[in-house]
Design a protein around this motif. Structure first.
Motif, PDB file in Angstrom:
ATOM      1  N   UNK B   1       1.147   1.328 -13.931  1.00 41.79           N
ATOM      2  CA  UNK B   1       0.765  -0.139 -14.084  1.00 41.79           C
ATOM      3  C   UNK B   1      -0.060  -0.661 -15.390  1.00 41.79           C
ATOM      4  N   UNK B   6      -1.445 -12.159 -19.730  1.00 42.03           N
ATOM      5  CA  UNK B   6      -2.203 -13.034 -19.007  1.00 42.03           C
ATOM      6  C   UNK B   6      -3.414 -12.364 -18.257  1.00 42.03           C
ATOM      7  N   UNK B  40      -9.300 -10.874 -10.331  1.00 48.24           N
ATOM      8  CA  UNK B  40      -8.339  -9.828 -10.903  1.00 48.24           C
ATOM      9  C   UNK B  40      -8.297  -8.886  -9.949  1.00 48.24           C
ATOM     10  N   UNK B  43      -6.224  -9.546  -7.139  1.00 48.83           N
ATOM     11  CA  UNK B  43      -4.779  -9.761  -7.409  1.00 48.83           C
ATOM     12  C   UNK B  43      -4.009  -8.200  -7.578  1.00 48.83           C
ATOM     13  N   UNK B  44      -4.746  -7.463  -8.427  1.00 50.16           N
ATOM     14  CA  UNK B  44      -4.380  -5.956  -8.486  1.00 50.16           C
ATOM     15  C   UNK B  44      -4.166  -5.331  -7.201  1.00 50.16           C
ATOM     16  N   UNK B  46      -3.401  -6.573  -4.414  1.00 49.54           N
ATOM     17  CA  UNK B  46      -2.174  -7.296  -3.736  1.00 49.54           C
ATOM     18  C   UNK B  46      -0.935  -6.781  -4.582  1.00 49.54           C
ATOM     19  N   UNK B  48      -0.422  -3.850  -5.650  1.00 47.01           N
ATOM     20  CA  UNK B  48      -0.356  -2.555  -5.467  1.00 47.01           C
ATOM     21  C   UNK B  48       0.538  -2.451  -4.086  1.00 47.01           C
ATOM     22  N   UNK B 142       7.110  -7.098 -11.931  1.00 48.50           N
ATOM     23  CA  UNK B 142       5.947  -8.029 -12.246  1.00 48.50           C
ATOM     24  C   UNK B 142       5.628  -9.017 -11.253  1.00 48.50           C
ATOM     25  N   UNK B 143       4.374  -9.515 -11.373  1.00 50.26           N
ATOM     26  CA  UNK B 143       4.091 -10.648 -10.617  1.00 50.26           C
ATOM     27  C   UNK B 143       3.499 -11.582 -11.640  1.00 50.26           C
ATOM     28  N   UNK B 144       3.417 -11.315 -12.638  1.00 43.62           N
ATOM     29  CA  UNK B 144       3.042 -12.185 -13.864  1.00 43.62           C
ATOM     30  C   UNK B 144       1.471 -11.697 -14.553  1.00 43.62           C
ATOM     31  N   UNK B 145       0.803 -10.675 -13.569  1.00 48.21           N
ATOM     32  CA  UNK B 145      -0.255 -10.396 -14.097  1.00 48.21           C
ATOM     33  C   UNK B 145      -0.204  -8.769 -14.388  1.00 48.21           C
ATOM     34  N   UNK B 146       0.582  -8.050 -13.602  1.00 44.99           N
ATOM     35  CA  UNK B 146       0.576  -6.530 -13.652  1.00 44.99           C
ATOM     36  C   UNK B 146       2.194  -6.188 -13.840  1.00 44.99           C
ATOM     37  N   UNK B 148       4.650  -2.791 -13.469  1.00 46.76           N
ATOM     38  CA  UNK B 148       5.196  -1.432 -13.386  1.00 46.76           C
ATOM     39  C   UNK B 148       6.435  -1.226 -13.441  1.00 46.76           C
TER      40      UNK B 148
END
Lengths: 166, 488
Positions: B1, B6, B40, B43-44, B46, B48, B142-146, B148
């Motif tokens: 990840x 962003x 943050x 969101x991480x 979520x 995962x 990706x969700x825009x933040x993370x 993988x």
């Protein structure tokens, strides 16, 4: 719409956005209540930031605004009241389509971890120790979660391969 | 990840708030950092959970439409993705096309959040010969933040064959024939390992030759003879004149003959036979390697065969397979000399030698006056020269076509006359000429004529004559011939 990324624009949920928007009105009301007319200006700026950049930036702007609204320092009651309003905004995010229950759980755990660390730092040491702890705990938590995810994926891949071979 | 720009910006925001909190000694700014940090981490968590759900229900398939193709050909490669549950992640799936393949555009597939399936097809060319296995397809979520990346998908293989003849027929009159043989027995007695016979001891022979077991059993001294084994000294004569360039690209007469020559050479090499090679172009000998058992002989011959290209028609005595030469060849097969020719050859008989002339005349009847031009033909000339230099018996293997049968006949006769065995691998020109379906009957007639020629060679003592042709084309022609005969 509150986020800038195209991904979030594609997962836009109007109803949930309305709920989050309403929480900002509550926050503005709280700010007016604890700091007077300037609180209204601060609330509008925070709301605009949320709309343009998203919740994290709105929180950041909101806390910088608090320093301006209370130049001599904020009293505990006002501080708790404002923070609860911010917390409501954070929890309201759970209702958005991208974020589900796991977001709420992760946020609460993160809040406990980081909040606890900062409180301990301020309570027993100093502000700069608390700031260091905040950064250290955040980076460590991000890393641990990333490693956990990696191991989980690798184990899942190994399981998949062994299933294919049998 | 990994964190996107962003989310890195958000972490930086926390750090800025922390620094500001320390600078202005205002813990309230740290509270803002705590809230953002918690956001943050939420969101991480979520991401995962969503990613786990995705990998459990994601099926990615990648497959080529054809798994076997020839060098430089193209085939479509498809990539399909399907997920059991729609997830709010943006997916980018890249097929694991082998490095040696060249797609005309990237083999990638985009899946919008909440989309469940998609398919994409791309044309891919394969410029490298060999067996190529696909790699895992790469899924970037990706969700825009993370972000993988996970790998998944089947691993199909594509076999790319080199261009050249695919189905080679080697045989006689449409029947297949194996030209690679096993150990060569000489049919003579001598040194060897295979027992041949027992015979009585002849006084004067060395005592060591006595088979004592047989002597004891038979109460007389006996000697055991063994069948002599030998290596067959093989001389390849490969014609690569311009006439052998006929045929589709990479499937010319020379390509077919080359493959057969390589197979025979490989077989001879495995049997440790001494090998030699003469290649003949339009202007004469292009390569000459005398028969030798040296270790480097086979690799050299193999390399030379692989490099062989038809020569350009030069000023050599090229004879194209035209209608006129065809007629001349056929005339040669059933030839008869005129009385004038015979008289010129035998001279005017006097009264005393009339009986002698009468005896010789039938032989001269079977002669033809083409010897002088034939002497100049490169294949014949090259073989004659090589045979003159060689001592001992050879297996002469001639690879050529039916463009110049007179020359071939003389070459074979020259080899036979010196006691050599001969194998002739002949390509029928008619099966390499471009012709439509409506011409199949005509093609059959011409193939029939070729077969007559081949049989003429095959009937010669110590000569094996085989046809080398595209199997599918030959089968079509023979099928047409059968239909024709049935209708008659």
């Amino acid at each position: 719409m509150s986020f800038d990324s195209s991904l979030e624009s594609r997962t836009f949920d109007g109803r949930a956005e309305t709920v989050v928007g309403a929480t900002y009105l509550v926050l503005t009301g709280v700010l007016v209540g604890v700091s007077g007319p300037f609180g209204l200006v601060a609330g509008l700026v925070i709301g605009a930031t949320w709309y343009a950049l998203g919740t994290p930036y709105a929180i950041a702007i909101g806390h910088v605004a608090l320093v301006g609204l209370f130049p001599a320092g904020i009293d505990v009651a006002s501080f708790l009241l404002v923070e609860v309003a911010f917390l409501v905004i954070l929890i309201a995010e759970v209702g958005r389509s991208v974020y589900g229950v796991q977001f709420g759980v992760g946020t609460v755990v993160g809040l406990t971890l980081l909040g606890g660390g900062v409180w301990l730092g301020i309570r027993f040491y100093s502000v700069w120790i608390a700031a260091g702890l905040l950064i250290l705990l955040l980076v460590s938590a991000l890393y641990v979660l990333a490693r956990y995810e990696r191991i989980r994926l690798e184990r899942a891949a190994e399981t998949g391969q062994s299933n294919e071979s049998t | 990840m990994q964190l996107t720009h962003r989310s890195q910006g958000l972490v930086a925001l926390v750090i800025v708030l922390a620094i500001l909190g320390v600078t202005f000694a205002r813990p309230v700014l740290l509270a803002g950092g705590v809230l953002i940090g918690a956001w943050i981490l939420g969101a991480q968590t979520q991401f995962l959970a969503t990613l786990t759900r995705l990998t459990e229900g994601l099926v990615v398939r990648q497959w080529p439409e054809r798994s076997s193709l020839r060098h430089g050909e193209q085939t479509n490669v498809r990539i399909a993705v399907r997920q059991e549950v729609a997830v709010p992640l943006s997916l980018n799936i890249e097929a694991g096309v082998p490095t040696a393949a060249v797609p005309n555009r990237p083999v990638t597939l985009e899946l919008e959040p909440h989309e469940r399936e998609a398919t994409h097809t791309v044309s891919v060319s394969w410029p490298v010969t060999g067996r190529h296995q696909f790699e895992d397809a790469t899924v970037t979520a990706t969700d825009g933040l993370f972000v993988e990346t996970v790998t998944t998908g089947q691993l199909p293989t594509v076999t790319v064959e080199p261009r050249g003849p695919r189905h080679i027929h080697v045989g006689e009159g449409g029947d297949r024939f194996a030209i690679a043989s096993g150990e060569h027995r000489t049919g003579r007695l001598g040194a060897g390992l295979e027992p041949a016979e027992l015979r009585e001891y002849v006084p004067g022979e060395t005592v060591s030759r006595i088979d004592w077991k047989a002597t004891a059993r038979l109460a007389k001294p006996y000697v055991r003879e063994y069948e002599a084994e030998s290596h067959r000294r093989t001389l390849f004569v490969v014609d690569h004149r311009s006439a052998l360039s006929m045929g589709p690209p990479d499937e010319t007469k020379l390509d077919y003959l080359r493959d057969v020559a390589l197979a025979v050479a490989s077989s001879a090499h495995q049997l440790s036979d001494p090998l030699g090679l003469i290649t003949v172009g339009d202007r004469g000998v292009t390569e000459r390697g005398s028969v030798s058992a040296s270790a480097d002989r086979y690799p050299l011959i193999r390399r030379r065969l692989l490099e062989l290209e038809p020569t350009a028609p030069g000023d050599g005595p090229l004879i194209q397979q035209t209608r006129s030469t065809r007629r001349r060849t056929q005339a040669w097969l059933g030839r008869s000399t005129t009385p004038t020719d015979r008289h010129q050859l035998l001279g005017e008989p006097s009264e005393g030698d009339s009986a002698f002339v009468a005896s010789l005349e039938p032989f001269y009847t079977a002669q033809q006056r083409y010897r002088e031009p034939i002497e100049e033909q490169p294949l014949y000339r090259a073989l004659r020269r090589e045979l003159a230099a060689e001592t001992g018996q050879l297996w002469v293997v001639i690879f050529t076509d039916d463009s110049n049968l007179e020359e071939l006949y003389e070459a074979v006769t020259a080899a036979r006359s010196q006691g050599h065995d001969v194998l002739v691998a002949l390509t029928p020109t008619v099966l390499f000429e471009p012709s439509g379906v409506d011409q199949v009957e005509h093609v059959y007639d011409r193939y029939h004529a070729f077969e007559e020629d081949r049989r003429t060679f095959a009937r010669m003592h110590r000569v094996t004559a085989l046809e080398v042709a595209p199997r599918d084309r030959l089968s079509a022609v023979l099928a047409r011939g059968r239909t024709k005969r049935a209708s008659q």
